[in-house]
Write an enzyme that holds these catalytic residues in place. Structure first.
Site, PDB file in Angstrom:
ATOM      1  N   TYR A 253       0.837  -1.192   0.000  1.00  0.00           N
ATOM      2  CA  TYR A 253       0.000   0.000   0.000  1.00  0.00           C
ATOM      3  C   TYR A 253       0.877   1.250   0.000  1.00  0.00           C
ATOM      4  CZ  TYR A 253      -3.545  -3.368   1.617  1.00  0.00           C
ATOM      5  OH  TYR A 253      -4.375  -4.455   1.748  1.00  0.00           O
TER       6      TYR A 253
ATOM      7  N   HIS B 218       0.919 -11.824   1.168  1.00  0.00           N
ATOM      8  CA  HIS B 218      -0.161 -11.075   0.525  1.00  0.00           C
ATOM      9  C   HIS B 218      -0.942 -11.909  -0.491  1.00  0.00           C
ATOM     10  CE1 HIS B 218      -1.235  -6.587  -0.118  1.00  0.00           C
ATOM     11  NE2 HIS B 218      -2.281  -7.337  -0.267  1.00  0.00           N
TER      12      HIS B 218
END
Length: 285
Positions: free
Chosen positions: A53, A118
């Site tokens: 992010y 992830h």
């Protein structure tokens, strides 16, 4: 706030704050920090982020907001459960450890409470699992888990020794319009007492405009977004991390955690957004 149990037995809040999209624009950094700080002030105690992010920017935002909240006495470090994630291309045995250390520096923490892979990548899962266990042993990670893993991926994880209480949770895209996990993934997780952490539970805000959801919301005098979030939280074995940068939305989401949908509500929502009747590919954002 009700809690859910990880496979280790640790209890975490059923509702947290997602930070995808934060930390991407340096010019918006003060506003992003204020958004996370607002959530902490309101009582959020589960914060989800990732090295992906904003290429670490979101972790820096979370770290600054946490530091301010701790310094001013809003909370103590042990009061908040911090989640971050390693990029798959970094998830080699050595790379996972190094990526975690970078995340810790950005967060300003000596450990993270939950560290996730992830999504499945090119590095052998056995190497990633070994690194996760090394990080736990070193006290840099309290729990580890995965994200965007379907049943086949989780079976592979079991084969390399990632079963038992070690893999704490699986974070996936799950909402009223993305119900694919209900067919086989969620039952598989329930059988192993591994909770599903739902990201984008309001379908990136789209469900706030849904007519069927709005009709149920009108009965309760709440917003459609609150109904969509309450629906996810009503699923056994699921908890959620909606992103909300505005304080008003953060308050709404917190209130949704105590909203109880009736059998009639759930039936109407099922009619508008039926459960899957066959296996579907796992949705990802």
């Amino acid at each position: 706030m009700r809690t859910v149990s990880l496979r280790s037995g640790a209890r975490v809040p059923a509702l947290g704050l997602g930070t995808w999209g934060l930390g991407e624009d340096p010019g918006r950094r003060p506003a992003d920090v204020r958004a996370v700080r607002s959530a902490l002030d309101l009582g959020y105690r589960l914060i989800d982020t990732a090295e992906m992010y904003g290429e670490g920017g979101a972790e820096e935002v979370v770290g600054q907001a946490l530091a301010e909240a701790i310094r001013t006495g809003v909370l103590a470090r042990e009061d908040v459960f911090v989640v971050t994630k390693v990029y798959p291309h970094n998830a080699s045995r050595r790379g996972t450890v190094e990526a975690c250390e970078r995340s810790l520096r950005r967060l300003g923490l000596d450990h993270v409470d939950l560290y996730l892979l992830h999504w499945p990548g090119q590095h052998p899962l056995a190497h990633t699992v070994a690194a996760m266990r090394e990080l736990v042993g070193a006290g840099r990670v309290s729990h580890w888990g995965v994200s965007n893993f379907d049943v086949d991926d989780l079976r592979e994880l079991e084969e390399v020794g990632g079963d038992g209480p070690a893999c704490a949770t699986n974070q996936v895209y799950f909402s009223m319009t993305e119900r694919g996990p209900e067919f086989s993934l969620l039952p598989w997780l329930r059988d192993r007492r591994m909770p599903l952490m739902a990201y984008s539970p309001i379908d990136q805000g789209a469900l706030a405009q849904d007519d069927a959801v709005a009709a149920v919301a009108e009965r309760h005098g709440v917003s459609a977004a609150q109904v969509a979030l309450a629906w996810v939280l009503s699923r056994e074995g699921a908890f959620a991390i909606p992103k909300a940068a505005k304080e008003a939305h953060q308050r709404e989401n917190l209130a949704a955690a105590s909203l109880v949908l009736t059998e009639d509500d759930l039936a109407d929502l099922d009619e508008a957004h039926p459960a899957p009747r066959r296996k579907q590919p796992l949705a990802m954002l």
